[in-house]
Design an enzyme around this catalytic site. Structure first.
Site, PDB file in Angstrom:
ATOM      1  CG  ASP A 135      80.789  12.197 -53.587  1.00 20.72           C
ATOM      2  OD1 ASP A 135      81.159  11.035 -53.831  1.00 20.72           O
ATOM      3  OD2 ASP A 135      80.056  12.858 -54.346  1.00 20.72           O
ATOM      4  CG  ASP A 138      80.347  17.238 -50.031  1.00 26.62           C
ATOM      5  OD1 ASP A 138      80.293  17.396 -51.254  1.00 26.62           O
ATOM      6  OD2 ASP A 138      79.641  16.412 -49.420  1.00 26.62           O
TER       7      ASP A 138
END
Length: 229
Positions: A137, A139
């Site tokens: 991901d 962030d």
């Protein structure tokens, strides 16, 4: 420096042994020798030491530690990485998370919010150590004070959603293959941007004392609540 440090800040240590861990796993020292960097944790200081986290080569390798402020050689904040456009000169600028970051940056700038890069992307950009996996991901940290800039936060949420993987039946023109996990940091604690832009009456607020559920109104109108009490 100690009082100015905040969660997500990355700290370069004087030496790997400066990270105090009572019973360190076998991977801790090799990881710190390769990259003597730690990240500030969301916890109260203990005996004047800064609570930090150590990142290992695997996703499940995370370790809590503490460091003496005198052992800190440098601090890199998420905002500093954003201001420097660190992804433009990164060795792995073609990584999906960093491509998402390049596409997302101008949209976040347009919100007027102070924002930065955290998590694996922030660690890799600050240290040069390749920790991002193919499915990592992205962030993002957003800074907000009170009263909360609701319109700007919703604009940021729309920008983050546009960086998600393509959805069948939807236009893919501005989309790249990375999931964005955005956290809003406030004086009371942090909450997930996606949760704030949802329909629930409560939010999970992360503070130094641990996570707790709060009513949305407690965050949207904290000054009014304080006066009423």
């Amino acid at each position: 420096m100690h009082d100015l440090l905040r969660p997500h800040d990355l700290l370069r240590l004087r030496a790997p042994a400066d990270a105090r861990v009572p019973e360190p796993p076998d991977w801790v020292m090799p990881a710190l020798e390769e990259a003597p960097w730690v990240v500030v944790r969301r916890a109260a200081p203990v005996a004047g030491r800064v609570p930090v986290g150590i990142r290992g080569p695997r996703r499940d390798q995370r370790c809590a530690a503490a460091v003496d402020p005198a052992a800190i050689l440098a601090c890199v904040t998420p905002e500093a990485l954003a201001r420097a456009r660190a992804w433009e000169t990164a060795a792995r600028s073609g990584h999906p998370a960093l491509r998402a970051l390049a596409a997302l940056a101008p949209r976040l700038d347009a919100t007027g919010l102070v924002w930065g890069v955290a998590g694996g992307a922030g660690f890799e950009l600050a240290t040069g150590r390749p920790v991002l996996r193919e499915a990592s991901d992205l962030d993002i940290v957003l800074r907000a004070s009170f009263p909360l800039p609701v319109d700007a936060l919703r604009q940021a949420a729309a920008a983050c959603e546009a960086a998600l993987p393509p959805v069948p039946g939807r236009a893919p023109a501005a989309r790249v293959d990375a999931r964005v996990d955005a956290l809003v940091e406030t004086p009371l604690g942090a909450f997930a941007l996606a949760e704030f832009c949802g329909d629930g009456d409560t939010l999970l607020l992360r503070g130094a004392g641990g996570p707790r559920l709060v009513m949305r109104a407690e965050l949207e109108r904290p000054a009014e609540r304080a006066e009423a009490s």
